[in-house]
Design an enzyme around this catalytic site. Structure first.
Site, PDB file in Angstrom:
ATOM      1  N   THR B 147     -17.229   3.234 -14.032  1.00 12.05           N
ATOM      2  CA  THR B 147     -16.936   2.239 -13.000  1.00 12.05           C
ATOM      3  C   THR B 147     -17.917   1.078 -13.033  1.00 12.05           C
ATOM      4  OG1 THR B 147     -16.143   4.047 -11.639  1.00 12.05           O
ATOM      5  CG2 THR B 147     -16.590   1.974 -10.510  1.00 12.05           C
ATOM      6  N   PHE B 177     -21.960   3.093  -8.892  1.00 10.37           N
ATOM      7  CA  PHE B 177     -21.527   4.377  -8.334  1.00 10.37           C
ATOM      8  C   PHE B 177     -21.744   5.507  -9.327  1.00 10.37           C
ATOM      9  CE2 PHE B 177     -20.150   2.364  -4.733  1.00 10.37           C
ATOM     10  CZ  PHE B 177     -19.012   1.585  -4.859  1.00 10.37           C
ATOM     11  N   GLY B 258      -9.011  17.387 -16.589  1.00  4.72           N
ATOM     12  CA  GLY B 258      -9.942  18.447 -16.206  1.00  4.72           C
ATOM     13  C   GLY B 258     -10.848  18.010 -15.078  1.00  4.72           C
ATOM     14  N   GLU B 381     -12.908  10.004  -9.197  1.00  7.08           N
ATOM     15  CA  GLU B 381     -12.109  10.656 -10.244  1.00  7.08           C
ATOM     16  C   GLU B 381     -10.696  10.102 -10.237  1.00  7.08           C
ATOM     17  OE1 GLU B 381     -12.719  12.874 -12.628  1.00  7.08           O
ATOM     18  OE2 GLU B 381     -14.774  13.429 -12.138  1.00  7.08           O
ATOM     19  N   ARG B 393       4.831   7.442 -12.107  1.00 13.46           N
ATOM     20  CA  ARG B 393       5.101   6.952 -13.458  1.00 13.46           C
ATOM     21  C   ARG B 393       5.610   8.080 -14.356  1.00 13.46           C
ATOM     22  NH1 ARG B 393       0.282   4.422 -16.750  1.00 13.46           N
ATOM     23  NH2 ARG B 393      -0.627   5.702 -15.149  1.00 13.46           N
TER      24      ARG B 393
END
Lengths: 250, 397
Positions: B147, B177, B258, B381, B393
């Site tokens: 990020t 972050f 995962g 996440e 989608r």
């Protein structure tokens, strides 16, 4: 040196049990290895780490699920396991003298130098099996061990007794039962749990080694009386009067 | 006979303990044994300290090292590479059990696992041998840098760039972050190596030009340090590239499913603990002459909490199993699991707070900390909104 460690699968100590007339309700209840048995396994593993013993064999008597306790013992560091299978209720029908006889048979079969067990199981609290086993084998015993030293075939054990601490020494082979302050068992790590899966586990039906005589009959199962409220008394005289007349203390 | 083993005795009524609500549908004997080991550890070594870690913003490196010794830091790294070599379902069970003790440290543990996994999957022999043993003992703490201040959900739009210069890369940019930022020894940096290519480069702490922002002051996850990671002409050898140039997104995709299960599992554990505390409270607290457990309105709330918890658990475990089996729908189900479990579990914790009344608002009762910790799981996440993008989608293509 070979050590036999006897473990029992019992109701978890943190659970509040439901008492039924025929016994404790085991349906869906969390079961775990008897805390004192786990301490015995941990002690055996520590002795092995100090190179004082060569092999640890864990044994349990019970139904299929009893193997959980064996796997736990293997994950802590036992080398092999023996599962003596029976469908009888291990908190009722599997009783100390019968267990001692079965363990004695295994001792004679495999020639152990030392038997380690928990001092008692937290379901029936008999505190007899280790002592009976020693008697049957005509071996020395040290119960309520809070410290175990072994060197040159001599065991020196500190016992926690009502009067304080007693130290006994004897020549092996012998039986030692373990008390709470002997050690703090380690956590089974995942790699050890995985390794335990490939360790040998022998299954023997109970009938091949002994018999359950049910010589102790359980006649009643009841929960302890619900605690009644107390009372605040005004002065010592009233207190003494209540102690004498109601509590019947003197 | 009561044995005191320093464990918190929560939820003593036999039938509906953690185990009963555990629903071992997907679990075999091994899973159960490992779960017990993790839960015992969590109750003894994490739960009693969780409040203090949160209050003091203390990052418990020593406990993380003990977790590593239990085998919990390289759970799904192949055995040949030095990991434990277990599956995602086991990992989910482990993280759920550990989160029962402390959500924040477990969440950090999942990042370590993910970084180790990426090195295992995409690293060359030398990288694997250098890093995996160190990750496996927490000798090295790892962070994952994706990020940026201007690219969160829109991660493809990242600006941090690694330019080739001789045998090196020179990296410029900033990431924000970052969990473990400033504390971690190693940063797996996702950056652009060309206009289109995203690549992963390993950057070690101490490399000149690498600096960190101040530690962020967050709503929750206080036991985990979070900071900006700044790259000012950071020079690293090209041998620090993980995999190949342009592999970045492939790696991220491989790790993301995962990672989503992991964070969802952390939500499950935290919510379970809040749930168990609430059950005890409903029996203990009396108003209008009755325990709270007698009031239908509250019973209904509790029933919903239980249902949410169990259904979250089921979809998380199913998605984990689908990843293990490389099911074609694994991404769809992982996204659904993450979105559903993190939302539901936050609501479970939030309702637990409400059911505790005024006490729920006090730090001492722990519920509010779980609410604060779980809140961010709906965001990181991949935000739950992005999860919905992925789900729709996948369904409408």
């Amino acid at each position: 040196m070979k050590v036999l460690v006897a473990v029992k699968r019992v109701v978890d100590s943190g659970i509040k049990v439901r008492v039924k007339p025929e016994g404790i309700d085991l349906q869906g209840v969390k079961m775990t290895i008897n805390p004192f048995c786990e301490i015995a396994v941990e002690e055996a593993v520590r002795l092995k780490e100090k190179k004082l013993i060569a092999e640890i064999v864990a044994v349990t008597i019970g139904p299929k699920q009893g193997a959980e306790s064996l796997r736990h013992a293997l994950a802590l560091g036992a080398d092999k396991a023996i599962h003596v299978t029976t469908e009888a209720r291990i908190d009722q029908a599997v009783q100390p003298l019968d267990v001692a006889n079965i363990l004695a048979k295994l001792v004679e079969r495999d020639n152990y130098n030392l038997v380690l067990m928990g001092k008692q199981s937290i379901d029936d609290d008999f505190n007899q099996t280790g002592q009976m086993l020693a008697g049957l084998l005509d071996w020395p015993q040290a119960t309520f061990a809070s410290n175990i030293q072994i060197s040159d075939g001599i065991a020196q054990v500190v016992r926690e007794i009502d009067g304080g601490l007693q130290t006994v020494k004897f020549k092996l082979p012998g039986v030692i039962t373990c008390d709470l302050r002997l050690n703090q068992p380690r956590f089974a790590s995942v790699p050890n749990i995985m390794k335990a899966k490939s360790k040998p586990l022998e299954t023997i039906p109970l009938e091949k080694l002994g018999k359950l005589h049910n010589s102790i009959q359980i006649t009643k199962n009841e929960a302890p009386a619900i605690r009644k409220g107390g009372a605040i008394v005004e002065n010592v005289d009233v207190l003494l009067q209540k102690l004498r007349n109601e509590a019947k203390l003197f | 006979m009561q044995i005191i083993r320093n464990r918190l005795m929560v939820n003593q009524i036999p039938r509906f303990g953690f185990k009963y609500l555990n629903d071992s549908t997907f679990l075999n004997e091994d899973h159960l044994q490992i779960q017990k080991a993790a839960l015992d550890f969590a109750k003894e070594k994490m739960q009693p300290y969780s409040a203090e870690w949160d209050k003091k913003h203390h990052f418990p490196k020593d406990v993380l090292r003990e977790l590593a010794a239990m085998g919990f830091s390289t759970i799904y790294v192949k055995q040949e590479s030095g990991g434990v070599g277990l599956d995602r379902l086991t990992a989910s069970v482990i993280f759920e059990a550990l989160s029962y003790g402390d959500v924040t440290t477990t969440a950090y543990l999942t990042i370590q696992n993910m970084c180790a996994y990426m090195v295992d999957q995409f690293g060359n022999e030398e990288q694997k041998q250098t890093w995996i043993p160190r990750f496996g003992t927490f000798d090295a703490f790892a962070s994952y840098c994706l990020t940026e201040p201007n690219s969160g959900s829109d991660s493809k739009n990242m600006k941090t760039f690694a330019k080739k210069d001789g045998n090196d890369y020179v990296i410029n940019g900033s990431k924000c972050f970052i969990s473990g930022g400033s504390v971690s020894d190693v940063y797996l940096l996702m950056c652009k190596t060309s206009e289109k290519d995203v690549s992963c480069i390993i950057v070690e702490k101490g490399t000149p030009g690498l600096s960190f922002g101040k530690l962020e002051d967050k709503m929750g996850w206080n036991a985990s340090p979070t900071a900006m990671v700044l790259f000012d002409n950071v020079r690293v050898p090209q041998s620090n590239l993980l995999g190949k140039e342009g592999y970045g997104f492939k790696m991220a995709m491989s790790a993301l499913d995962g990672g989503r299960i992991n964070i969802a599992s952390c939500s499950l554990g935290g919510a379970s603990y809040a749930f168990d505390l609430t059950k005890d409270y409903l029996h203990d607290r009396k108003q209008f002459g009755q325990p709270l457990a007698q009031f239908q309105g509250l019973q209904f709330k509790f029933a919903d909490m239980a249902t949410n918890l169990v259904t979250s658990r089921l979809i998380v475990r199913q998605a984990a199993q689908m990843i293990d089996n490389n099911h074609p729908d694994k991404t769809l189900y992982s996204a659904m699991a993450k979105r559903y479990a993190t939302d539901s579990c936050f609501n479970v914790a939030n309702e637990a707070l409400q059911l505790h009344g005024g006490y729920g608002y006090l730090r001492e009762y722990q519920i509010e900390r779980i609410v604060r910790d779980l809140r961010v799981h709906q965001i990181l996440e991949g935000t739950n909104e992005i999860m919905k993008v992925i789900i729709s989608r996948n369904l409408l293509k």
